[in-house]
Design a protein around this motif. Structure first.
Motif, PDB file in Angstrom:
ATOM      1  N   PRO A 174      -3.849  11.008 -21.308  1.00  0.00           N
ATOM      2  CA  PRO A 174      -3.866   9.992 -22.159  1.00  0.00           C
ATOM      3  C   PRO A 174      -4.058  10.323 -23.706  1.00  0.00           C
ATOM      4  O   PRO A 174      -4.905  11.233 -23.977  1.00  0.00           O
ATOM      5  CB  PRO A 174      -4.765   8.787 -21.585  1.00  0.00           C
ATOM      6  CG  PRO A 174      -5.938   9.887 -20.861  1.00  0.00           C
ATOM      7  CD  PRO A 174      -4.992  10.941 -20.551  1.00  0.00           C
ATOM      8  N   MET A 175      -3.899   9.378 -24.680  1.00  0.00           N
ATOM      9  CA  MET A 175      -4.022   9.457 -25.974  1.00  0.00           C
ATOM     10  C   MET A 175      -5.473   8.901 -26.049  1.00  0.00           C
ATOM     11  O   MET A 175      -5.641   7.754 -25.746  1.00  0.00           O
ATOM     12  CB  MET A 175      -3.126   8.791 -27.005  1.00  0.00           C
ATOM     13  CG  MET A 175      -1.797   9.674 -27.013  1.00  0.00           C
ATOM     14  SD  MET A 175      -0.705   9.042 -28.108  1.00  0.00           S
ATOM     15  CE  MET A 175       0.224   7.635 -26.934  1.00  0.00           C
ATOM     16  N   LYS A 176      -6.695   9.650 -26.260  1.00  0.00           N
ATOM     17  CA  LYS A 176      -7.944   8.974 -26.357  1.00  0.00           C
ATOM     18  C   LYS A 176      -8.386   8.577 -27.748  1.00  0.00           C
ATOM     19  O   LYS A 176      -8.236   9.334 -28.614  1.00  0.00           O
ATOM     20  CB  LYS A 176      -8.965  10.006 -26.075  1.00  0.00           C
ATOM     21  CG  LYS A 176      -8.692  10.314 -24.304  1.00  0.00           C
ATOM     22  CD  LYS A 176      -9.808  11.152 -23.672  1.00  0.00           C
ATOM     23  CE  LYS A 176      -9.362  11.660 -22.401  1.00  0.00           C
ATOM     24  NZ  LYS A 176     -10.252  12.456 -21.753  1.00  0.00           N
ATOM     25  N   VAL A 177      -8.692   7.330 -28.188  1.00  0.00           N
ATOM     26  CA  VAL A 177      -9.011   6.878 -29.315  1.00  0.00           C
ATOM     27  C   VAL A 177     -10.447   6.426 -29.189  1.00  0.00           C
ATOM     28  O   VAL A 177     -11.116   5.447 -28.237  1.00  0.00           O
ATOM     29  CB  VAL A 177      -8.089   5.732 -29.550  1.00  0.00           C
ATOM     30  CG1 VAL A 177      -8.352   5.030 -31.025  1.00  0.00           C
ATOM     31  CG2 VAL A 177      -6.395   6.205 -29.565  1.00  0.00           C
ATOM     32  N   GLU A 178     -11.247   6.747 -30.098  1.00  0.00           N
ATOM     33  CA  GLU A 178     -12.631   6.068 -30.263  1.00  0.00           C
ATOM     34  C   GLU A 178     -12.604   4.692 -31.173  1.00  0.00           C
ATOM     35  O   GLU A 178     -11.855   4.650 -31.948  1.00  0.00           O
ATOM     36  CB  GLU A 178     -13.402   7.064 -31.254  1.00  0.00           C
ATOM     37  CG  GLU A 178     -13.775   8.226 -30.660  1.00  0.00           C
ATOM     38  CD  GLU A 178     -14.573   9.242 -31.291  1.00  0.00           C
ATOM     39  OE1 GLU A 178     -15.448   8.672 -32.022  1.00  0.00           O
ATOM     40  OE2 GLU A 178     -14.148  10.513 -31.658  1.00  0.00           O
ATOM     41  N   CYS A 179     -13.510   3.879 -30.726  1.00  0.00           N
ATOM     42  CA  CYS A 179     -13.469   2.468 -31.358  1.00  0.00           C
ATOM     43  C   CYS A 179     -13.682   2.519 -32.807  1.00  0.00           C
ATOM     44  O   CYS A 179     -14.277   3.542 -33.405  1.00  0.00           O
ATOM     45  CB  CYS A 179     -14.627   1.802 -30.556  1.00  0.00           C
ATOM     46  SG  CYS A 179     -14.840  -0.032 -31.025  1.00  0.00           S
ATOM     47  N   GLY A 180     -13.053   1.687 -33.309  1.00  0.00           N
ATOM     48  CA  GLY A 180     -13.061   1.572 -34.783  1.00  0.00           C
ATOM     49  C   GLY A 180     -12.364   2.727 -35.788  1.00  0.00           C
ATOM     50  O   GLY A 180     -12.414   2.791 -36.831  1.00  0.00           O
ATOM     51  N   LYS A 181     -11.639   3.730 -35.287  1.00  0.00           N
ATOM     52  CA  LYS A 181     -11.261   4.826 -35.657  1.00  0.00           C
ATOM     53  C   LYS A 181      -9.643   4.544 -35.907  1.00  0.00           C
ATOM     54  O   LYS A 181      -8.936   3.914 -35.187  1.00  0.00           O
ATOM     55  CB  LYS A 181     -11.007   6.200 -34.960  1.00  0.00           C
ATOM     56  CG  LYS A 181     -12.651   6.589 -34.791  1.00  0.00           C
ATOM     57  CD  LYS A 181     -13.308   7.143 -35.882  1.00  0.00           C
ATOM     58  CE  LYS A 181     -14.497   7.812 -35.629  1.00  0.00           C
ATOM     59  NZ  LYS A 181     -15.060   8.029 -36.694  1.00  0.00           N
ATOM     60  N   LYS A 182      -9.311   4.808 -37.183  1.00  0.00           N
ATOM     61  CA  LYS A 182      -7.779   4.515 -37.686  1.00  0.00           C
ATOM     62  C   LYS A 182      -6.965   5.694 -36.939  1.00  0.00           C
ATOM     63  O   LYS A 182      -7.430   6.970 -37.231  1.00  0.00           O
ATOM     64  CB  LYS A 182      -7.767   4.587 -38.962  1.00  0.00           C
ATOM     65  CG  LYS A 182      -8.190   3.289 -39.563  1.00  0.00           C
ATOM     66  CD  LYS A 182      -8.049   3.134 -41.252  1.00  0.00           C
ATOM     67  CE  LYS A 182      -8.620   1.604 -41.542  1.00  0.00           C
ATOM     68  NZ  LYS A 182      -9.993   1.640 -41.212  1.00  0.00           N
ATOM     69  N   VAL A 183      -5.806   5.346 -36.257  1.00  0.00           N
ATOM     70  CA  VAL A 183      -5.288   6.303 -35.487  1.00  0.00           C
ATOM     71  C   VAL A 183      -3.584   5.992 -36.006  1.00  0.00           C
ATOM     72  O   VAL A 183      -3.246   4.755 -36.273  1.00  0.00           O
ATOM     73  CB  VAL A 183      -4.955   6.257 -34.053  1.00  0.00           C
ATOM     74  CG1 VAL A 183      -6.338   6.689 -33.626  1.00  0.00           C
ATOM     75  CG2 VAL A 183      -4.624   5.086 -33.524  1.00  0.00           C
TER      76      VAL A 183
END
Length: 196
Positions: A102-111
């Motif tokens: 999966p594409m892992k995203v941290e909270c509040g980070k712009k992707v």
């Protein structure tokens, strides 16, 4: 930041009320022209005042909600924003290929979701487990199509093509494609059983 589900729920109510007001104008006009002809029609000042109120309410709704819609702040300032991470996605032969899953995203980070189609026009849509859409864009062949997004709730999201590309396009789904973590709040509509 408002969630697209919250915005949609509120806008459904507001636009239903607005549509009923507009329909009342049509009903009023129909009632006036069906009368026996002895009465005078609506005075122009009343008619134009009614239209003015409708225009003021309609444009007012957009001015009041433009900053509440989740994608607007990013779109308005896109030239000045830097992505924390970019994900590359390729569409070809009615298949979606991810550079990581999966594409892992941290909270509040712009992707940034950078999507390229090698053959047809497709759609890129992020959806919750209950099938409500988070965001989407059209994917045009031969172009780099990108979408910047910032998540504020934990959840697991799937990708689906949102553009008609023939009968096979309905099967273009990647489950558990994006996993967001590190937020203080969960997206209750995007959570797997057992947490995330």
């Amino acid at each position: 930041m408002a969630d697209s589900i919250d915005v949609l729920s509120t806008l459904k109510l507001v636009y239903t009320i607005y549509a009923l007001i507009v329909i009342s104008l049509i009903g009023w006009f129909a009632l006036r022209i069906m009368q026996d002809g002895k009465k005078e029609g609506a005075k122009p000042v009343v008619f134009y005042a009614y239209i003015g109120v409708l225009v003021a309410i309609g444009t007012g709704l957009h001015f009041l909600t433009y900053n509440v819609v989740p994608w607007v702040p990013i779109d308005l300032d896109r030239a000045n924003l830097k992505a924390d991470k970019t994900f590359h996605i390729t569409y070809k032969d009615h298949k979606i290929e991810l550079d990581e899953k999966p594409m892992k995203v941290e909270c509040g980070k712009k992707v940034v979701f950078e999507v390229v189609s090698e053959d047809l026009t497709y759609g890129f849509g992020l959806f919750r487990k209950n099938h409500t859409m988070v965001t989407q864009m059209q994917v045009v062949p031969g172009k780099v199509n990108d979408l910047m997004w910032e998540f504020h709730k934990n959840g697991t999201y799937y990708i689906r093509s949102t553009e008609y590309s023939g009968p096979k396009g309905a099967q273009m789904i990647v489950k558990d494609a994006v996993v967001v973590s590190g937020c203080s709040e969960n997206d209750k509509y995007a959570m797997n059983e057992g947490g995330n």
